[in-house]
Structure formats: structure tokens, C-alpha cells
Design an enzyme around this catalytic site. Structure first.
Site, mmCIF file in Angstrom:
data_model
loop_
_atom_site.group_PDB
_atom_site.id
_atom_site.type_symbol
_atom_site.label_atom_id
_atom_site.label_comp_id
_atom_site.label_asym_id
_atom_site.label_seq_id
_atom_site.Cartn_x
_atom_site.Cartn_y
_atom_site.Cartn_z
ATOM 1 N N HIS A 264 0.718 -1.400 -0.247
ATOM 2 C CA HIS A 264 0.506 0.150 0.151
ATOM 3 C C HIS A 264 0.774 1.556 0.462
ATOM 4 O O HIS A 264 0.335 2.513 -0.929
ATOM 5 C CB HIS A 264 -0.922 0.011 1.376
ATOM 6 C CG HIS A 264 -2.104 -1.248 1.605
ATOM 7 N ND1 HIS A 264 -1.810 -1.787 0.193
ATOM 8 C CD2 HIS A 264 -1.781 -1.459 2.580
ATOM 9 C CE1 HIS A 264 -2.957 -3.103 0.427
ATOM 10 N NE2 HIS A 264 -3.145 -3.092 2.234
ATOM 11 N N LYS A 362 -0.032 -0.643 13.837
ATOM 12 C CA LYS A 362 -1.762 -1.662 14.958
ATOM 13 C C LYS A 362 -2.126 -0.576 15.893
ATOM 14 O O LYS A 362 -0.823 -0.257 16.552
ATOM 15 C CB LYS A 362 -1.430 -2.526 14.875
ATOM 16 C CG LYS A 362 -1.353 -3.723 13.597
ATOM 17 C CD LYS A 362 -3.177 -4.228 13.010
ATOM 18 C CE LYS A 362 -2.535 -5.274 11.938
ATOM 19 N NZ LYS A 362 -3.632 -4.718 10.497
#
Lengths: 510, 323
Positions: A264, A362
């Protein structure tokens, strides 16, 4: 390809209302019970059908190791659609779709099951009129690819006659380093040509990502300043607020850099930094992306220009959450990072000297993905020093999710009698994000697969270049001690702040 | 939020808008166009606003509703501003015009147009005879009418044909898009033969059926026949005859279509009639002249068996249409 043999008299390039409907075809999904298949793929198929973009007689075949009949699989699809589809549920659309749903039970090493699959597919060609055009969607771990691909080759499912097409769709991770990516590609390309391989990076299907190209190349305003004369640095962030829950087993050993930066973030970098393509044809676009990725290099020494971390227990958005090492399925002493940041340079005339900071993690402060282009300060400020004390650098931020739009930060006078200049932001959000008519990334990409339109899919060369960029970091980290802990709900470990502070800059709070 | 401004002026409305924006703290607006809805002050006002609010989720816009009230009353402007949850992703200004002012809607609209943004005019009910010449139509780059909403839909469509100007479009045309897409896709399959003749069947008063016939005529340049089916059913079928067999798209129930073509199994496809909000969103997607629509309109005169209002053609059509 759906390209007609001669011009279709009903089509006209000026007729922009006509949607491109895929020609007769079907999709075969391996790994139907997976999360992605239920939450994204099947709802996307329904949404496409609901928008009238699938051909009449479209077929969906599921293959899994379940003792199921067609109806059981149809029920699974139905539930997935009911729960996750973006467009309203319409009985007549569902009925048509369900007519083309089939299920083939079996395991991947079972020759008989694949023979069944082959006969189901040829039946569909007769009954539903799928015309021998099929896409195989491998929603399975890469370790399974060789056996499935071998089966597809053995049963002749990977080959096609004249006009027909067979395509294979694979998802990230495309390997876990350059070597494994090459191996994986060798396996895939031994069965399918490169033109028939569609690698899904769902970020590239997002409206805002495509909008980067419109913003840059359709406007006069930005391109003149889109270079090292005006740009100070670029920050590309993909932050998630969720932890690993459920995916811990998969994630352990992969980590943030492989999971997100390799695909990404490097794709976002390529779109942000590439030169203007000659046209928007797939070849030109990919050509430019390959050029810019070839010029992209790590900034050394890696000790100082990279950072990684693991989240520890803490409070995240009002909820008490456990640390990654306590997540079930994650090894207690795992060195796998849940936060990664790297510094890159793009060694060409346009970008020389402009660092690109990429970070992902995260359990960060909040869920956000954005590309922030931070500009240099004005060379001279005709104000008193105190006047501009609060003035930062101009910034142009392209928000990819969740709130798609563009923000511009610039200095403005504070109302009052004294002259004082302070940063303000101007925010544009195109209302596309919450409408029925804007296709979700998976919808767009799946339709492109069926239409044979490859622009939004990275080619193998891009995958390999990306691994080439990331590999030295992974090797470097493997030789070091484990990642640095950071409390859940914060913006990553202190080393990430040190890494950017060394260059005299700070991370944006997205 | 809803703010009522009874018996007001446009500058007071503008003031109120700025006020609301300041209190809300919105620094920049992402409005992409001004949509002017012109209607009578009736139930249609709310229906149109609803459709516009839905469409505004894709195209954030300022909606100006020009609702013409009683002409016999004294001159008065009542305004209502709706923002936030009451207005979708747009801001809605309902402007009720009474007395002589009812005929001068343009004077109320001009000060309230967004600067430098495209203007789209939409008549959800009866449209002016020449939309491009209408004072409100002249302000707009794009003029949306709806022949199907007129008391005499076929006559209304005929009037569109005669008065066509670049920027005109009609919802009867956007309702057709799924039909056109399916037929066009069907011709992408073998055998790649020329179409010899075309038959379009639909309710006698269905303007979309006429436009479909016109479109096929303008693209294929072959004889096109328009047949009638019982009223209320919309378009019921389109058939493209070829030597090797016809491409047929049939929709008897108004919901599910059946596509027949040689070399392919019979296939069923959802083909419900499109709601107005969907058509409107499609219309707002492109703002340049629609040349394909223009060609379809003009080619309607070359369609056989079409009622254009002339007595002769009605009689001959009834003869053919008899069971």
C-alpha cells in the site's frame, strides 16, 4: 478481452452514461469461508449485480473443503451479502444472482474435486452462458498456490480457446521478500501469462487514490510546486486503531512492514512521486510507477532512519486493550513488529533531497490513511518574528480513509488589531464516500478484472522493486534486538519520533 | 436544522446562510454545483427535495427550490433554509414565491447561486415549452426535464425534440440507460452481424420507449418500428433482428428482463424501473451537452408507427396494435 471484433454500433465514446458491463463470465473463488471473501468479495459481487454491471447469467463458483451443496454455499453468500453489502438488498437481484451460484466440495490435492470443478464450469458455459470466460480468485494462503495452480493446469482450466479468457486474481502478500516473491511469481507465471494475472492491492481501487492522479495532472495549481524546490518532505501514514485480534497467527512473522509498507504505502508513494504519464493507458501508468520505484532508495544508516515497535497493553479510544504479546496466536517472544517506519529518498531531479517518511502501525491513535506533502517555509517573512511564531509549514494532505478528501494548511491572519499569523486548515471532502453510487474498492477492482482492464493492478516488476526497497530493512531488523514497545492508543514508539527529529522535522498528528 | 424566514428578501437569506455557517464552524464547503428545482407549491416540493438530497450524497450541492404559489396573492417571498440532517449532504433553500413574483423566480435565484459553480435546472413536473429560453433555464448549463411527468408525455417529448438546445436532457432518457447498456453489451458477442430491423414495444404514452426507438435508429440506421403495449408497463421489449437470429430484451413485468440472443442460453436480468433519485444522480454526473441524446431525439421522426400527436399516425398505430 471484451473488445469486439468490429466497432459496436451502439457504443460511442461520447456516450458516457453507458456503464461498461462485463461480458459473459464467471468467478471461481478458492477460500470462500475466509473473512475477506465474506466481508468484501461476495458483497462486492452482489453490489456489482445490483448496479447492473455484471453480465446476465453471471456465475459464482465456490470451492472449499466443506460437505456442502449449492444451496449451502448460496446461503453463505446470502448472509454475507445481507450483512456487508453496501447497496440495498433486492430480492429480484439476488434471485438472478443465486441462479448462477455453484459449489464444489473438495480439498486442493483432490484430483476428483478439480475434475468436478471443470465439469461444473463447462455446465455453466452451457446453462448460464458464461462463454468459457472465468476468473479464478485465490483467496487462500500463498503456500497453497502451487497445488491449486497445478490443478488448474492439469484440468485444462487455465487454458482457453481463441476469444475466451481465463484470469487469476491473487491478493497480498505477494511473497515475504524479494526471493519468495520471485518464486511465487514463477509458479503463477508457469500457468498464467502476466496479462492474465491480477494482483489486488485494494488501495488502488479507492476513489481518493485515483484522485491523486486527477489532483496532480488535471490541475495547473499543484504541479509547478510538486518538486524539491517547494516540497520539504512527504509523510505517508497508514494507521489502524484495531489490534491483531483473530489475525495474530497470520500476522506473526509477517509484521507491519511486509503487510502494509511493501504494497500500500509504496504504491501511494509511487502515485505521489511519479512523473506525468503520457496517457492513462495501463502501460504508461505502470511505466511511470516502475520508473519512480526504481529511483526510490532507503536512506541510511538504517539504525537512525527506520523504527519499529510492538504495542503493549493500554487504553485505546476509551477501551482497555491487551498488548500484542498477549494476543492469542502471537508468540510470546515474537520479534514481529506492529509498527514500522522507514525513510526513503527518490533519486531523480524532481525529488532530490526530499525525504519520504512512511509509517504504519496497529493500535495507533486512530484509524487514518493519508499522504501529507509538507512544503518549505516561505524564504522571507516580512513580519516581526513574534507575528509568525505560530506559523507552521504549508501542507497539502490527501486523506485516503476513512474520511476521503483533501486538506490544505496555510497561514492566515488572526482576527484582531495586532498582526498575527497562524495556521488554518481548509478541508474539502467530496461526498462520494457515503453514497450508494460510489463503488467500493473491491467492486471497482473486481469489475476491472472481469473487463480485463489492468491499470489499477500492480505488475510483477512493481512487486519485485518494492521488495527490493524493503528487503535491506527487514534484514537489518532481523539482526537487531526486538522492536521497541509503545502503549496502545499512542502514535508509535519513541524511536519513530527520534528518527524524524534527527532531520529537524516532526510527524504530523493525522 | 431548519430555519424559517417568512416574508423575506434574498439578502436576508444570504445573511442567514452565512450566519448558520459561522455558528456551525464550517470553514470550507465542498459544494460542486447549484441545483435549481422549479415546481409548483405542492406535494411535489417534498418529493423533489427528497430525490435531490439523495443525489446530493454523490454531488454535494446547494439546492434552490423555486416553488410557485398563488399568483393572485400579494407579492411575497417565504424562505426556508435546511442544513445538516434535514438536507442530506447539501443545503436546501425552499423559496416560495407568491403573487407577481411567481413569474420572476430568476430574480430570486441569481443572488443565491454559488459563485463559479455550474448551475443545473430541474423541472420535476411540467417544463416550459422551450427550457433553454426560460429565464431560469437560461441561468443553467444543464436543464433537466421529465416528459413522463407531463400530462401528455409523448407531446412533451415531441416539444423537447423541437426545442432542443445543448445542455437539455430528460429523465425519460436516463431511465433508459440500463436498457441501452444491456443491448450494447449484447452486440459485443458473436455473431457480429449487422442488425436489419428493430422493434421497440412499450406503453403508448411511454416517452422512454420512443427515445429507445430513436436511439436505435440513430445508431443503426435501419428501419425501426414502435409498437404499443398496454398502458402502465413502461418499455416491454426491444428486438434487434439479424440474419442469424434476433437479440431480444423482454421485460413483461417491469422488474425482470429476459435476454435472448443466438448462441447464448436465455438469460434473466434484473431490470426494474429506475427511481427518480437514481436518474437525477446520473444527470448530475456529467454537465456537458449530451450529443447522443440529441441524436436519439432527432431520429424519433424516422421511427415507424410512432404517435407524434398527428391524428394519422395514431390511427395507423392503433390498427397495428390491435391484438
Amino acid at each position: 478481452m471484451s473488445a469486439p471484433h468490429r466497432a459496436n454500433p451502439l457504443l460511442d465514446s461520447r456516450d458516457k452514461r453507458l456503464p461498461r458491463i462485463a461480458g459473459p463470465c464467471g468467478v471461481v473463488v478458492f477460500g470462500v469461508t475466509g473473512d475477506l471473501s465474506r466481508k468484501k468479495l461476495m458483497p462486492a459481487i452482489y453490489d456489482l449485480a445490483n448496479r447492473g454491471l455484471l453480465p446476465p447469467g453471471f456465475a459464482l463458483v465456490g470451492f472449499a473443503r466443506r460437505d456442502w451443496a449449492d444451496e449451502n454455499f448460496a446461503e453463505l453468500v446470502h448472509d454475507a451479502v445481507r450483512e456487508h453489502a453496501r447497496t440495498p438488498f433486492r430480492e429480484e437481484v439476488w434471485t438472478r444472482l443465486s441462479e448462477g451460484i455453484r459449489f464444489v466440495p473438495g480439498s486442493f490435492d483432490d484430483d476428483g474435486a478439480f475434475d468436478d470443478l471443470a465439469s461444473v464450469i463447462s455446465e455453466l458455459d452451457q446453462e448460464q452462458g458464461t462463454g468459457g470466460n472465468h476468473a479464478f480468485y485465490l483467496s487462500i494462503p500463498p503456500a497453497m498456490f502451487p497445488v491449486v495452480l497445478k490443478q488448474l493446469a492439469r484440468t485444462g482450466l487455465a487454458t482457453h480457446d481463441g476469444d475466451q479468457w481465463r484470469r487469476v486474481v491473487i491478493e497480498k502478500p505477494f511473497g515475504h521478500d524479494l526471493r519468495s516473491a520471485r518464486e511465487l511469481n514463477d509458479i503463477v507465471s508457469s500457468v498464467f501469462d502476466e496479462e492474465s494475472v491480477f494482483r489486488i492491492d485494494h488501495y488502488l481501487g479507492k476513489e481518493t487514490v485515483q484522485n491523486i492522479l486527477a489532483l496532480r495532472f488535471a490541475n495547473q495549481l499543484y504541479e509547478p510546486i510538486w518538486n524539491s524546490n517547494y516540497v520539504d518532505h512527504v509523510q505517508i501514514t497508514m494507521a489502524e486503531d484495531i489490534g491483531l485480534a483473530g489475525r495474530a497467527g497470520y500476522y506473526d512473522g509477517i509484521g507491519a512492514a511486509r503487510d502494509v509498507i511493501q504494497n500500500h504505502l509504496l504504491q501511494l508513494l509511487a502515485l505521489t512521486a511519479m512523473e506525468e504519464p503520457l496517457s492513462f493507458s495501463p502501460e504508461s501508468l505502470r511505466g511511470e510507477k516502475i520508473k519512480v520505484l526504481s529511483a526510490t532508495k532507503l536512506v541510511e544508516p538504517l539504525d537512525e532512519t527506520t523504527a519499529r515497535g510492538q504495542y503493549t497493553a493500554g487504553w485505546q479510544g476509551g477501551t482497555k486493550v491487551v498488548g500484542v504479546l498477549q494476543e492469542s496466536g502471537f508468540r510470546q517472544d515474537s520479534p514481529t513488529e506492529t509498527f514500522a517506519a522507514i525513510t526513503l529518498s527518490v533519486d531523480n531531479r524532481r525529488w532530490a533531497g526530499v525525504p519520504f517518511f512512511l509509517r504504519t502501525g496497529k493500535r495507533l491513535g486512530r484509524r487514518v490513511t493519508e499522504v501529507a506533502v509538507i512544503f518549505k517555509r516561505a524564504p522571507h517573512l516580512p513580519f516581526e518574528k513574534t507575528t509568525t511564531a505560530e506559523l507552521g509549514q504549508n501542507a497539502l494532505v490527501i486523506r485516503i480513509q476513512p474520511d476521503e478528501g483533501v486538506t490544505i494548511r496555510f497561514g492566515s491572519k488572526v482576527p484582531g488589531t495586532a498582526m498575527e499569523v497562524r495556521d488554518v486548515t481548509m478541508d474539502f471532502r467530496y461526498g462520494m464516500a457515503f453514497t450508494e453510487s460510489s463503488p467500493e474498492a473491491y467492486e471497482r477492482l473486481l469489475l476491472d478484472v472481469l473487463l480485463g482492464e489492468p491499470s489499477l493492478f500492480p505488475v510483477n516488476a512493481e512487486v519485485e522493486l518494492s521488495w527490493g526497497i524493503l528487503d535491506p530493512v527487514l534484514e537489518h531488523w532481523a539482526k537487531q534486538n526486538g522492536p521497541e514497545p509503545y502503549p496502545a492508543g499512542t502514535w508509535g514508539p519513541p524511536s519513530a519520533d527520534r528518527m524524524i527529529a534527527k532531520t529537524g522535522r516532526v510527524w504530523r498528528r493525522p | 436544522m431548519i430555519v424559517d424566514l417568512p416574508s423575506t428578501t434574498t439578502s436576508a437569506v444570504n445573511h442567514a446562510l452565512i450566519d448558520i455557517r459561522e455558528r456551525g464552524g464550517a470553514v470550507a464547503l465542498g459544494r460542486v454545483l447549484t441545483l435549481v428545482i422549479i415546481t409548483d407549491d405542492s406535494a411535489q416540493v417534498e418529493h423533489s427535495i427528497e430525490a435531490a438530497n439523495e443525489a446530493s450524497k454523490e454531488h454535494p450541492c446547494r439546492v434552490l427550490v423555486v416553488a410557485r404559489g398563488l399568483k393572485r396573492a400579494g407579492t411575497r417571498l417565504d424562505a426556508q433554509i435546511r442544513v445538516g440532517g434535514d438536507a442530506g449532504a447539501s443545503e436546501v433553500l425552499v423559496l416560495r414565491l407568491y403573487g407577481p413574483l411567481a413569474d420572476h423566480g430568476d430574480s430570486v435565484v441569481v443572488p443565491l447561486l454559488l459563485p463559479d459553480c455550474p448551475v443545473v435546472a430541474w423541472w420535476p413536473g411540467v417544463a416550459p415549452p422551450i427550457p433553454a429560453q426560460d429565464p431560469l433555464g437560461k441561468l443553467a448549463q444543464r436543464r433537466i426535464t421529465d416528459a413522463a411527468a407531463a400530462p401528455h408525455p409523448i407531446r412533451a417529448l415531441e416539444s423537447r425534440r423541437v426545442s432542443y438546445a445543448d445542455g437539455d436532457t430528460d429523465l425519460a432518457w436516463s431511465r433508459l440507460t440500463p436498457w441501452r447498456a444491456l443491448l450494447a453489451t449484447a452486440l459485443d458477442l458473436p455473431p457480429y452481424e449487422d442488425v436489419d430491423t428493430v422493434t421497440v414495444t412499450g406503453a403508448a404514452d411511454n416517452p422512454s420507449a420512443d427515445l429507445l426507438a430513436g436511439w436505435l435508429r440513430s445508431r443503426l440506421h435501419v428501419p425501426v418500428r414502435r409498437r404499443t403495449s398496454p398502458p402502465g408497463g413502461g418499455i416491454s421489449s426491444a428486438s434487434l433482428e439479424r440474419r442469424g437470429g434476433a437479440v431480444e430484451l423482454v421485460r413483461p413485468d417491469g422488474k425482470v428482463g429476459t435476454l435472448r440472443q443466438p448462441g447464448q442460453p436465455e438469460r434473466r436480468v434484473p431490470l426494474r424501473r429506475r427511481p427518480v433519485r437514481e436518474c437525477l444522480a446520473e444527470e448530475l454526473r456529467r454537465l456537458e451537452p449530451d450529443e447522443i441524446y440529441q441524436a436519439a431525439l432527432q431520429a424519433m421522426t424516422e421511427v415507424n408507427g410512432r404517435r407524434s400527436g398527428a391524428a394519422k399516425s395514431i390511427r395507423s398505430d392503433e390498427r397495428q396494435g390491435a391484438p
